[in-house]
Design a protein around this motif. Structure first.
Motif, mmCIF file in Angstrom:
data_model
loop_
_atom_site.group_PDB
_atom_site.id
_atom_site.type_symbol
_atom_site.label_atom_id
_atom_site.label_comp_id
_atom_site.label_asym_id
_atom_site.label_seq_id
_atom_site.Cartn_x
_atom_site.Cartn_y
_atom_site.Cartn_z
ATOM 1 N N ASN A 120 0.946 -1.038 0.112
ATOM 2 C CA ASN A 120 -0.019 -0.045 0.022
ATOM 3 C C ASN A 120 1.125 1.254 0.070
ATOM 4 O OD1 ASN A 120 -2.252 1.585 0.004
ATOM 5 N ND2 ASN A 120 -3.070 0.973 2.058
ATOM 6 N N GLY A 121 0.250 2.409 -0.092
ATOM 7 C CA GLY A 121 0.938 3.688 -0.139
ATOM 8 C C GLY A 121 0.074 4.872 -0.014
ATOM 9 N N GLN A 122 0.827 5.918 0.323
ATOM 10 C CA GLN A 122 0.015 7.316 0.459
ATOM 11 C C GLN A 122 0.712 8.348 0.260
ATOM 12 O OE1 GLN A 122 -1.582 9.128 4.555
ATOM 13 N NE2 GLN A 122 -2.943 7.519 3.764
ATOM 14 N N CYS A 123 -0.081 9.483 -0.616
ATOM 15 C CA CYS A 123 0.794 10.513 -1.070
ATOM 16 C C CYS A 123 -0.152 11.804 -0.886
ATOM 17 C CB CYS A 123 1.493 10.602 -2.473
ATOM 18 S SG CYS A 123 2.087 11.996 -3.092
ATOM 19 N N ASP A 124 0.163 12.764 0.132
ATOM 20 C CA ASP A 124 -0.746 13.964 0.223
ATOM 21 C C ASP A 124 -1.920 13.543 0.541
ATOM 22 O OD1 ASP A 124 1.126 16.108 -0.500
ATOM 23 O OD2 ASP A 124 0.436 16.032 -2.573
ATOM 24 N N GLY A 125 -2.098 12.471 1.483
ATOM 25 C CA GLY A 125 -3.214 11.959 1.882
ATOM 26 C C GLY A 125 -4.143 10.999 1.128
ATOM 27 N N VAL A 126 -3.866 10.921 -0.043
ATOM 28 C CA VAL A 126 -4.336 9.915 -1.192
ATOM 29 C C VAL A 126 -3.563 8.630 -1.323
ATOM 30 C CG1 VAL A 126 -5.258 9.987 -3.416
ATOM 31 C CG2 VAL A 126 -5.328 12.000 -2.145
ATOM 32 N N GLY A 127 -4.532 7.596 -1.491
ATOM 33 C CA GLY A 127 -3.741 6.294 -1.582
ATOM 34 C C GLY A 127 -3.387 5.908 -3.014
ATOM 35 N N ILE A 128 -3.342 4.587 -3.313
ATOM 36 C CA ILE A 128 -3.299 3.978 -4.613
ATOM 37 C C ILE A 128 -4.210 4.661 -5.599
ATOM 38 C CG2 ILE A 128 -3.086 1.803 -5.966
ATOM 39 C CD1 ILE A 128 -1.943 0.381 -3.467
ATOM 40 N N GLN A 129 -3.643 4.963 -6.818
ATOM 41 C CA GLN A 129 -4.555 5.666 -7.875
ATOM 42 C C GLN A 129 -4.632 4.608 -9.122
ATOM 43 O OE1 GLN A 129 -2.451 9.183 -7.622
ATOM 44 N NE2 GLN A 129 -4.417 10.372 -6.722
ATOM 45 N N GLU A 130 -3.368 3.979 -9.494
ATOM 46 C CA GLU A 130 -3.496 2.981 -10.528
ATOM 47 C C GLU A 130 -2.488 1.876 -10.273
ATOM 48 O OE1 GLU A 130 -4.342 4.328 -15.056
ATOM 49 O OE2 GLU A 130 -2.226 5.121 -14.199
ATOM 50 N N CYS A 131 -2.811 0.741 -10.446
ATOM 51 C CA CYS A 131 -1.953 -0.472 -10.360
ATOM 52 C C CYS A 131 -2.101 -1.591 -11.365
ATOM 53 C CB CYS A 131 -2.314 -0.862 -9.022
ATOM 54 S SG CYS A 131 -4.091 -1.489 -8.385
ATOM 55 N N THR A 132 -1.136 -2.281 -11.456
ATOM 56 C CA THR A 132 -1.025 -3.354 -12.370
ATOM 57 C C THR A 132 -0.089 -4.617 -11.892
ATOM 58 O OG1 THR A 132 -0.486 -3.986 -14.792
ATOM 59 C CG2 THR A 132 1.047 -2.471 -13.466
ATOM 60 N N ILE A 133 -0.072 -5.944 -12.411
ATOM 61 C CA ILE A 133 0.710 -6.685 -12.221
ATOM 62 C C ILE A 133 1.395 -7.245 -13.266
ATOM 63 C CG2 ILE A 133 0.960 -9.290 -11.006
ATOM 64 C CD1 ILE A 133 -0.235 -6.999 -9.288
ATOM 65 N N GLN A 134 2.695 -7.245 -13.382
ATOM 66 C CA GLN A 134 3.454 -7.332 -14.567
ATOM 67 C C GLN A 134 4.599 -8.237 -14.561
ATOM 68 O OE1 GLN A 134 2.584 -6.302 -17.673
ATOM 69 N NE2 GLN A 134 0.771 -5.429 -16.874
ATOM 70 N N PRO A 135 4.635 -9.063 -15.819
ATOM 71 C CA PRO A 135 6.084 -9.988 -15.679
ATOM 72 C C PRO A 135 7.145 -9.182 -15.442
ATOM 73 C CG PRO A 135 4.600 -10.569 -17.573
ATOM 74 C CD PRO A 135 3.913 -9.118 -17.011
ATOM 75 N N PHE A 136 8.456 -9.698 -15.013
ATOM 76 C CA PHE A 136 9.632 -8.769 -14.732
ATOM 77 C C PHE A 136 10.081 -7.923 -15.923
ATOM 78 C CE2 PHE A 136 10.899 -12.032 -11.286
ATOM 79 C CZ PHE A 136 9.926 -11.237 -10.336
ATOM 80 N N TRP A 137 10.325 -8.846 -17.119
ATOM 81 C CA TRP A 137 11.055 -8.563 -18.215
ATOM 82 C C TRP A 137 9.951 -7.376 -19.041
ATOM 83 C CZ3 TRP A 137 8.003 -8.298 -22.982
ATOM 84 C CH2 TRP A 137 6.824 -9.083 -22.798
ATOM 85 N N ARG A 138 8.767 -7.206 -18.691
ATOM 86 C CA ARG A 138 8.021 -5.878 -19.311
ATOM 87 C C ARG A 138 8.415 -4.739 -18.654
ATOM 88 N NH1 ARG A 138 3.505 -7.447 -22.344
ATOM 89 N NH2 ARG A 138 2.586 -5.169 -21.996
ATOM 90 N N ILE A 139 8.937 -4.516 -17.389
ATOM 91 C CA ILE A 139 8.959 -3.059 -16.608
ATOM 92 C C ILE A 139 10.192 -2.320 -17.232
ATOM 93 C CG2 ILE A 139 9.696 -2.374 -14.343
ATOM 94 C CD1 ILE A 139 8.589 -5.074 -13.279
ATOM 95 N N TYR A 140 11.164 -2.780 -17.433
ATOM 96 C CA TYR A 140 12.369 -1.765 -17.828
ATOM 97 C C TYR A 140 12.447 -1.599 -19.325
ATOM 98 C CZ TYR A 140 13.347 -2.749 -12.784
ATOM 99 O OH TYR A 140 13.088 -2.652 -11.566
ATOM 100 N N ILE A 141 11.600 -2.090 -20.018
ATOM 101 C CA ILE A 141 11.439 -1.724 -21.110
ATOM 102 C C ILE A 141 10.107 -0.951 -21.567
ATOM 103 C CG2 ILE A 141 12.985 -3.575 -22.404
ATOM 104 C CD1 ILE A 141 10.444 -5.176 -23.088
ATOM 105 N N ASP A 142 9.533 -0.600 -20.626
ATOM 106 C CA ASP A 142 8.518 0.377 -20.752
ATOM 107 C C ASP A 142 7.278 -0.207 -21.295
ATOM 108 O OD1 ASP A 142 9.552 2.475 -19.537
ATOM 109 O OD2 ASP A 142 10.354 3.420 -21.168
#
Length: 212
Positions: A120-142
């Motif tokens: 979980n997380g919080q920024c300026d009193g607001v929590g998660i806004q978007e999320c996804t579950i992705q394979p490792f290989w997709r992350i660092y090639i955008d």
């Protein structure tokens, strides 16, 4: 049930891993002006082209909670509209590892070896806004974005095996300003306990001294 959120000592604040039951690795990042930047194996990153400095610090709150503050400093003369990125993945890759987004709880869960991890997380009193579950290989090639230009994630609610959870939180940082966001993971043996700890943490004014 009263849950204490202060115990023990933190022996290593620069390791972004969780060892109490098993390991969940945290990798922070940021999206700004159509590009993403990750703090892999670092506690500080300078983004010269944007005149930004990112710093991450781990704070010890509870033996089952790994809590991080990410500080974004804007050294430019313009306000920067950005998104905090929080990536978590299980270090012991196994087909028994299952990760999913719970829309009802607005939280992310990792399940592995009979352990439950809540993210979980919080920024300026607001929590998660978007999320996804992705394979490792997709992350660092955008390949995690439905629109990199707009900072919109591809929505994928679950995955089995080696995958990362990623969530975003919007942040606006004015000229010569520093802002903080908080990201945490909680480990326990069942879902009820991690949710109870998460709820206790969100009510803890020591964790969020500037939030109302």
């Amino acid at each position: 049930m009263m849950i204490k959120l202060t115990e023990g000592k933190n022996n290593n604040q620069n390791r972004f891993t969780q060892k109490s039951l098993d390991r969940l690795e945290f990798i922070p990042g940021i999206w700004v002006n159509g590009k993403s930047y990750w703090l892999q194996h670092n506690t500080e990153k300078v983004i010269n082209v944007e005149a930004l400095v990112l710093k991450v610090k781990q704070d010890h709150i509870h033996s089952k909670i790994h809590f991080f503050n990410l500080y974004v400093s804007n050294h430019s003369n313009q306000t920067k509209e950005m998104k905090i990125l929080a990536q978590h993945h299980y270090t012991n890759v196994s087909q028994e590892h299952f990760t999913f987004i719970s829309p009802a709880d607005n939280r992310i869960f990792h399940l592995a070896n009979n352990n439950v991890f809540l993210v979980n997380g919080q920024c300026d009193g607001v929590g998660i806004q978007e999320c996804t579950i992705q394979p490792f290989w997709r992350i660092y090639i955008d390949q995690i974005w439905s629109s990199l230009r707009n900072g919109s994630l591809i929505y994928q609610p679950m995955a089995k095996g080696p995958a990362s959870s990623i969530f975003t939180m919007k942040i606006s940082v004015g000229p010569r300003e520093t802002k903080k966001s908080s990201i945490w993971s909680i480990s326990a043996l069942n879902k009820d306990e991690v949710i109870s700890l998460d709820q206790a943490l969100l009510k803890n004014t020591l964790a969020f001294p500037f939030e109302k």
